[in-house]
Design a protein around this motif. Sequence first.
Motif, PDB file in Angstrom:
ATOM      1  N   THR A  82     -42.076 -94.769  58.948  1.00  0.00           N
ATOM      2  CA  THR A  82     -40.952 -95.159  58.214  1.00  0.00           C
ATOM      3  C   THR A  82     -40.576 -96.514  59.214  1.00  0.00           C
ATOM      4  O   THR A  82     -40.472 -96.626  60.377  1.00  0.00           O
ATOM      5  N   LEU A  89     -44.441-102.444  58.634  1.00  0.00           N
ATOM      6  CA  LEU A  89     -44.934-101.353  57.843  1.00  0.00           C
ATOM      7  C   LEU A  89     -46.245-101.627  57.304  1.00  0.00           C
ATOM      8  O   LEU A  89     -47.330-100.820  57.526  1.00  0.00           O
ATOM      9  N   PHE A 105     -46.793 -94.260  54.592  1.00  0.00           N
ATOM     10  CA  PHE A 105     -45.957 -95.309  54.968  1.00  0.00           C
ATOM     11  C   PHE A 105     -44.899 -95.545  53.917  1.00  0.00           C
ATOM     12  O   PHE A 105     -45.204 -95.776  52.777  1.00  0.00           O
ATOM     13  N   GLU A 107     -40.802 -97.376  53.407  1.00  0.00           N
ATOM     14  CA  GLU A 107     -39.568 -98.010  54.017  1.00  0.00           C
ATOM     15  C   GLU A 107     -38.508 -97.210  53.896  1.00  0.00           C
ATOM     16  O   GLU A 107     -38.130 -96.630  52.859  1.00  0.00           O
TER      17      GLU A 107
END
Length: 279
Positions: A82, A89, A105, A107
């Motif tokens: 994160t 990312l 992955f 956010e």
Amino acid sequence: MSTSAALKPTAAEPDLAAVKQRQYGAWSSGDYAVVGTTLQIVGEQLCEAIDLRAGSKVLDVAAGNGNATLAAARRWCEVTSTDYVPALLKRGRERAAAEHLMVEFREADAEALPFADATYDVVLSTFGVMFTPDQDKAASELARVCRSGGKIGLANWTPQGFIGQLFKTIGRHLPPPAGVKSPALWGTAARLEEMFGSQASDIAAETRMFVFRYRSPDHWLDIFKTFYGPTLKAFAALDESGQAALKRDLLALLGEFNHADDGTIAVHSEYLEAVITKR
């Protein structure tokens, strides 16, 4: 209480949301991955310090371009990476894809992680979560998503080390926001005890050394001015004479920490490696 005491003004609380927005702008500028990639060994060492076991559910917080993420995935863990900067990312995804590693992955803001309590066996952060404006909130989030008996692994620059002094040097030219705690406090055992002591059964901390290796002092300065957001933004905010003064001070700092004598630099930068066991 006297009337005069009651009316005495108090220091204004820092606007942490505004600070976070400025930090987002800094970390979104340049290309941190150019510097971040050189720090890969720190993620590997942190996973070994934790004695990370295959199959563990691992969360990497403020992961940047994924040093701890890749290290954990290489150890056959179930990894979620994160960061709140999408571009970072993206770089992490590219690195994981190149090695055919399975990583999720997402956010996410380190101060408001979008995961349920006790979701992860291990929570990691290398030179990431230490930069959150609300340190106590971020620490609380790391502990919240870690299960009882799980581990929180951190690598944080120390105040007295090279990067700690780098930020201190920048701060002499561009003072940081009043009332915001220094990120380098995360690199002290006392501050970790303040933030995690009530939720930890053990906090093991050891100072380690990372070595920045560049072709020359000017090469280091060029890379950090171009790609490392905080340094890039500092130079951009200064006029020509201010930039010259900052450059002079940074080169002097490099000279103080450089162990090489062949024209290259091998700058020793101390950091604190911490393994916190959740109560």
